[in-house]
Design an enzyme around this catalytic site. Sequence first.
Site, mmCIF file in Angstrom:
data_model
loop_
_atom_site.group_PDB
_atom_site.id
_atom_site.type_symbol
_atom_site.label_atom_id
_atom_site.label_comp_id
_atom_site.label_asym_id
_atom_site.label_seq_id
_atom_site.Cartn_x
_atom_site.Cartn_y
_atom_site.Cartn_z
ATOM 1 N N ARG A 38 2.454 6.133 -3.173
ATOM 2 C CA ARG A 38 3.468 6.923 -3.885
ATOM 3 C C ARG A 38 3.127 7.006 -5.365
ATOM 4 O O ARG A 38 3.218 8.056 -5.987
ATOM 5 C CB ARG A 38 4.854 6.308 -3.680
ATOM 6 C CG ARG A 38 5.357 6.403 -2.245
ATOM 7 C CD ARG A 38 6.839 6.121 -2.152
ATOM 8 N NE ARG A 38 7.164 4.727 -2.424
ATOM 9 C CZ ARG A 38 7.225 3.779 -1.512
ATOM 10 N NH1 ARG A 38 6.938 4.074 -0.255
ATOM 11 N NH2 ARG A 38 7.556 2.547 -1.824
ATOM 12 N N ASP A 45 0.810 -1.212 0.000
ATOM 13 C CA ASP A 45 0.000 0.000 0.000
ATOM 14 C C ASP A 45 0.848 1.270 0.000
ATOM 15 O O ASP A 45 0.464 2.275 -0.596
ATOM 16 C CB ASP A 45 -0.933 0.002 1.211
ATOM 17 C CG ASP A 45 -2.081 -0.993 1.064
ATOM 18 O OD1 ASP A 45 -2.339 -1.430 -0.075
ATOM 19 O OD2 ASP A 45 -2.712 -1.334 2.083
#
Length: 320
Positions: free
Chosen positions: A101, A96
Amino acid sequence: MSGGSSGTQQREREILLVAHPGRAEITETARRVGKIFERAGIGLRVLVDEVDSTRIEPMDGMAADEFLVPGLEVTIVQAGPDAALGCEMVLVLGGDGTFLRAAELAQAASIPVLGINLGRIGFLAETEAEHLDEALAQVVRREYRIEHRMTLDVLVRVDDEIIERGWALNEASIENRSRLGVLEVVLEVDGRPVSAFGCDGVLISTPTGSTAYAFSAGGPVVWPELEALLVVPSNAHALFARPLVTSPNSLIAVETVAGSHDGLVFCDGRRTLELPAGARVEVVRGKEPVRWIRLDSAPFADRMVRKFELPVTGWRGRKP
């Protein structure tokens, strides 16, 4: 050109790969992805671990030399708001954190993101590593649909002057800068005061983020098809400091009491906004969604049961 080059000829289809660094199995999987796309005539950009401080927070990508494979054409790019421009999608290999990002880059380019879980829970990922070949085959054939997930727009005001702006896919976490004492806040919804209390912080979450930090703080799980804003106080010292679910069109404001501690606002745990004592945080539905690639129509309940390993033994309901 071989891997590591940046002058690869532009192809009709190009995909940006964002992979969690430092793990041999992920590097090998990334090379496998490159070979599959190469055979399909799809160009591949690979994010490296450089930083563009104008927009994107420090982002751990693969080192350029990790992707060197003789005969494999890739374009090496640095993290920044233009990293994904012109790409069909951003493909994520990791958990995750890597997905969040990558979502920054995808949102900046208004393109979708597809997550392949190579982490632990990987709630944001669409599929698991063991289904990689099938997932890539669907990408090659363009057999996917795009789902829009709501985001949050966040700003901080001091005396009506905007001093900070940010956005979040999961949550905006308002926290006490000091670990001593509590943060005194007043919660406001749609221009009306709701409650004042001392707390460790306040989480304002999207449905997507309801299975993340907000869930750990005692908030409800909200199905992603439902658009709403969640407000979850953290360790509040008050009789009425329960989680709230509001309209997606609400304006949620949290005012820190003058003379209280300074705070910070963490957007997805990645982007940090300053919150001086006496300042005001305003959160609304984001103008720009994150575009989510879906490869199947599996119910959200099945995903939740699988990811959280929930006990369902004894269920006698109708099988699909």
